[in-house]
Write a protein that holds these residues in place. Structure first.
Motif, mmCIF file in Angstrom:
data_model
loop_
_atom_site.group_PDB
_atom_site.id
_atom_site.type_symbol
_atom_site.label_atom_id
_atom_site.label_comp_id
_atom_site.label_asym_id
_atom_site.label_seq_id
_atom_site.Cartn_x
_atom_site.Cartn_y
_atom_site.Cartn_z
ATOM 1 N N UNK A 129 0.829 -1.204 0.000
ATOM 2 C CA UNK A 129 0.000 0.000 0.000
ATOM 3 C C UNK A 129 0.868 1.261 0.000
ATOM 4 N N UNK A 130 1.931 1.258 0.807
ATOM 5 C CA UNK A 130 2.827 2.415 0.852
ATOM 6 C C UNK A 130 3.539 2.602 -0.482
ATOM 7 N N UNK A 131 3.970 1.499 -1.090
ATOM 8 C CA UNK A 131 4.630 1.579 -2.394
ATOM 9 C C UNK A 131 3.708 2.204 -3.434
ATOM 10 N N UNK A 132 2.492 1.708 -3.505
ATOM 11 C CA UNK A 132 1.550 2.215 -4.515
ATOM 12 C C UNK A 132 1.235 3.683 -4.284
ATOM 13 N N UNK A 133 1.137 4.090 -3.021
ATOM 14 C CA UNK A 133 0.833 5.495 -2.715
ATOM 15 C C UNK A 133 1.965 6.408 -3.154
ATOM 16 N N UNK A 151 1.413 9.053 -6.199
ATOM 17 C CA UNK A 151 1.200 10.452 -5.808
ATOM 18 C C UNK A 151 2.480 11.278 -5.736
ATOM 19 N N UNK A 152 3.648 10.634 -5.678
ATOM 20 C CA UNK A 152 4.885 11.405 -5.564
ATOM 21 C C UNK A 152 5.861 11.154 -6.713
ATOM 22 N N UNK A 153 5.612 10.134 -7.527
ATOM 23 C CA UNK A 153 6.553 9.789 -8.602
ATOM 24 C C UNK A 153 5.878 9.669 -9.960
ATOM 25 N N UNK A 154 4.676 10.205 -10.104
ATOM 26 C CA UNK A 154 3.963 10.183 -11.388
ATOM 27 C C UNK A 154 3.870 8.778 -11.970
ATOM 28 N N UNK A 155 3.579 7.801 -11.109
ATOM 29 C CA UNK A 155 3.391 6.403 -11.485
ATOM 30 C C UNK A 155 4.659 5.759 -12.055
ATOM 31 N N UNK A 156 5.810 6.335 -11.750
ATOM 32 C CA UNK A 156 7.089 5.754 -12.166
ATOM 33 C C UNK A 156 7.577 4.824 -11.058
ATOM 34 N N UNK A 157 7.415 3.520 -11.273
ATOM 35 C CA UNK A 157 7.728 2.558 -10.214
ATOM 36 C C UNK A 157 9.220 2.549 -9.866
ATOM 37 N N UNK A 158 10.048 2.629 -10.878
ATOM 38 C CA UNK A 158 11.490 2.599 -10.621
ATOM 39 C C UNK A 158 11.909 3.790 -9.757
ATOM 40 N N UNK A 159 11.403 4.942 -10.081
ATOM 41 C CA UNK A 159 11.727 6.134 -9.291
ATOM 42 C C UNK A 159 11.194 6.010 -7.872
ATOM 43 N N UNK A 160 9.981 5.472 -7.745
ATOM 44 C CA UNK A 160 9.384 5.323 -6.419
ATOM 45 C C UNK A 160 10.149 4.349 -5.545
ATOM 46 N N UNK A 161 10.566 3.223 -6.119
ATOM 47 C CA UNK A 161 11.302 2.235 -5.325
ATOM 48 C C UNK A 161 12.688 2.747 -4.945
#
Length: 729
Positions: free
Chosen positions: A294-298, A302-312
């Motif tokens: 849930x934290x990853x998806x949020x 909301x903070x990385x414009x749906x860019x998973x690599x940037x979010x992780x």
């Protein structure tokens, strides 16, 4: 690496008491093994018919091996997952049976401790997740309100949804209207928390004025809210990662210890015990995994414009890697500094510089300028040694100081800075080493007198440099804490604040060297290489007093702030200690400037009392030693250093090094040492004492965090709900 060492190395230091006591369980297994060896040796000494009976008994016992242990799970009333597991050992009559029964009792106790701790932490994480979800809802609504603004609008808009023009309402769809009404209801009763302290906010805190402010829908406020909430999610995600690692490590420890038990006791019960472990909350609960997803998806949405690599990349813990070039550079500068020191000694001896007429003048003018850098280098080297030993004994200094993750400096980085500065300083000494002042030979050069000033300006410029060079994050952290120390008591006092202020109290002579810089170059004494103006100037003499007490005064103000905020009587005693030290320092300075019996007696009395007071505070309060009734004589129950003599030696050294002020009142003189050299040596002893104090002070702070299981920073949330304020009231 053996599992025992790996287990300890991967522990969260502040939670070490909550982990399986793997080492103690191994000692019980050693007892079982020793008992079985004795049993085997005794069976071998029996007659042949007795050994046959024993083998027959053992063979029959193996048939019922599945009934060696029986489990009992007790569920506590009102708590679905709060279960206590008990293992009954059924073979107590066999050789070593008592030790095996003790092993299972200990294992049950340790496992129940771990299971209960994990359940409590997961429950807190669940509550924190709900709070972050509410904050996220408010952020989404806040973003929507900011986007509603026109480019030409003012910085703030009304919270009232009716402020929208009727034309805009006509163009809205039903979904937009519903969304606006929902955002309006979310934002009702919400205020922003002010986390940036200012002198004005400090006054409001003292006056018990709330720190919440009205919502202003500006892009600046939106950026602040996003930064705070993003930082909160990162800290929360990493906390979940630690909990996941905690579950895995303890489950692995139980599995490893049970395999060892089966091997030593010749049983086959590890699988049966691990089935119980797998069914427990520690292993079976997937709550942490769900919260992490849930934290990853949020964060990604909301903070990385749906860019998973940037979010992780944002969520993963940052590690400060030790580079080979850092080690090489540290060794290079250390070699340069060592070579320069040897070269200086040889040149001084070969040219008999110490016997020249200008030697005394040089020691009274140039030496006080250069020794400032010597004090700084020595203090930084001591700090590097502290980092090294904190790392060895697993003191979590990065968390205690609140360093930004991945930017904390290792001891090699700190040594690189110290040896680099030392090399620069020694090169500067070489450039104007000549102590002659003969007007005929013209050996003296006015331009060389500016070299220390240029070096000081270079150090200050690098420290204040805004570019990302030379550990910018650490430099800014240092400057921020330094400003908070200087601005005391207008800021809440945290550990880095008073820790740095304590370092400054050991750098009085360095501060006096800075004062001499101002006087020597401000009054242009450097043109004649003399300090007559500084000696005869009343302003310089006045500040000679003031500079000596500034660090102690800052600590006194910090204690006053903590008295107001925490209402703790211990801070009153601490403030009295610094006030007494200020009086003693002023009296000793007065005695050095105005010789006399009265000044001597008063300096003796106040310095003696201040030394006793400060020594007691160092050892008992700051280090937590000399506790009554503890298992370690005159120390404390928990010690990180295994050798107790280290603590006794540190206490003795602290007392001896606290007495360096005796040289001032006794007016000791040595024919082979210039007075300025003696002052520098005594200042170095105080810096060394502070370095020793640093290690044990942070060790005690670390143990306090361990006792309270404080392993994570509390990140302030951007929004404050009405119900939260009602609960606070």
């Amino acid at each position: 690496m053996r599992f025992g060492r790996e287990f300890v190395s991967k522990m969260i230091p502040e939670w070490q008491e909550a982990y399986i006591d793997y080492a103690y369980l191994k000692t019980i297994l050693q007892d079982i093994q020793a008992t079985r060896k004795i049993s085997v040796s005794n069976s071998q000494s029996k007659p042949s018919f007795a050994r046959n009976l024993t083998r027959r008994y053992t063979r029959n016992a193996s048939v019922s091996e599945n009934h060696v242990i029986v489990f009992n799970a007790v569920t506590h009333a009102g708590y679905e997952h709060d279960m206590t597991y008990e293992t009954a050992f059924l073979k107590t009559g066999e050789p070593g049976g008592d030790s095996e029964a003790a092993f299972f009792r200990t294992l049950d106790r340790e496992f129940n401790k771990v299971n209960s701790f994990y359940r409590l932490k997961v429950e807190k994480a669940r509550n924190q997740s709900l709070a972050l979800s509410k904050q996220m809802d408010a952020l989404v609504a806040f973003r929507h309100r900011v986007k509603e603004k026109k480019p030409s609008s003012s910085d703030s808009v009304s919270v009232d949804i009716n402020a929208l023009s009727s034309k805009s309402k006509e163009n809205m769809t039903l979904g937009d209207l519903i969304k606006n009404e929902a955002n309006k209801s979310i934002l009702e009763g919400i205020r922003m928390n002010r986390t940036l302290e200012t002198p004005l906010s400090a006054i409001k805190t003292i006056l018990k004025v709330h720190k919440q402010e009205e919502l202003k829908f500006t892009r600046e406020n939106l950026k602040k809210v996003e930064e705070r909430l993003q930082r909160a999610f990162i800290e929360f995600y990493q906390k979940l990662g630690h909990l996941k690692n905690y579950s895995f490590l303890n489950t692995s420890a139980v599995s490893k210890i049970m395999k060892k038990y089966d091997k030593i006791a010749a049983r086959n019960v590890a699988k049966q015990y691990m089935e119980m472990v797998d069914s427990s909350y520690l292993t079976s609960s997937d709550e942490i995994h769900k919260l992490m997803v849930r934290a990853e998806s949020t964060v990604i949405e909301h903070f990385c414009n749906s860019n998973r690599r940037q979010g992780m990349n944002l969520l993963r813990p940052k590690e400060n890697k030790e580079l080979h070039r850092t080690t090489f550079s540290t060794g290079f500068f250390f070699g340069c500094a060592t070579s320069l020191i040897i070269a200086l000694a040889l040149i001084i001896h070969a040219r008999n510089i110490m016997g020249t007429p200008g030697q005394r003048t040089y020691m009274e003018t140039m030496f006080p300028l250069y020794r400032f850098f010597g004090f700084v280098v020595l203090h930084v080297v001591m700090y590097a040694a502290n980092i090294y030993f904190w790392g060895i004994y697993r003191v979590n200094y990065s968390f205690i100081f609140g360093f930004k993750q991945g930017t904390e400096l290792g001891y090699r980085h700190v040594l690189l800075l110290s040896f680099g500065l030392g090399t620069l300083s020694l090169c500067a000494v070489f450039l104007n080493l000549d102590m002659e002042m003969d007007s005929q030979t013209k050996d003296y050069r006015i331009v060389t007198e500016l070299i220390p000033l240029f070096l000081l300006a270079l150090v200050v410029a690098i420290t204040l440099c805004p570019f990302n060079i030379l550990y910018r994050s650490s430099r800014f952290f240092f400057l921020t804490v330094l400003f908070r120390c200087i601005a005391a008591p207008f800021y809440t006092v945290n550990l880095p604040d008073f820790f740095l202020a304590d370092q400054l109290t050991s750098q009085v002579q360095a501060l006096r060297s800075l004062e001499f810089y101002i006087c020597y170059y401000g009054f242009r004494d450097f043109r004649q290489r003399q300090r007559n103006t500084c000696r005869s100037n009343d302003v310089f003499t006045t500040f000679y007093f003031i500079v000596a007490v500034i660090p102690y005064w800052l600590r006194f103000l910090q204690c006053i702030r903590r008295i107001i905020e925490e209402n703790d009587l211990s801070h009153v005693y601490n403030a009295a200690k610094y006030l007494l030290t200020i009086v003693a320092a002023c009296l000793r300075t007065a005695y050095t400037l105005n010789r006399g019996t009265t000044w001597n007696i008063t300096a003796w009395v106040f310095s003696g009392v201040a030394t006793l007071y400060a020594t007691y505070w160092d050892i008992v309060i700051d280090w937590g030693l000399l506790q009554r009734g503890c298992k370690n004589c005159f120390l404390r129950d928990k010690l990180l250093v295994p050798h107790k003599t280290v603590y006794y030696a540190a206490m003795v050294l602290n007392v001896l090094l606290r007495l360096v002020w005796l040289q001032t009142v006794l007016d000791l003189k040595f024919s082979f040492l210039h007075r300025e050299t003696l002052v520098a040596l005594l200042a170095c002893l105080e810096i060394i004492r502070r370095g020793i104090w640093n290690f044990f002070r942070l060790e005690n702070e670390h143990l306090n965090n361990v006792g309270k299981f404080r392993a994570f920073k509390s990140v302030p949330l951007p929004f404050n709900y009405q119900e939260d304020r009602d609960q606070d009231n």
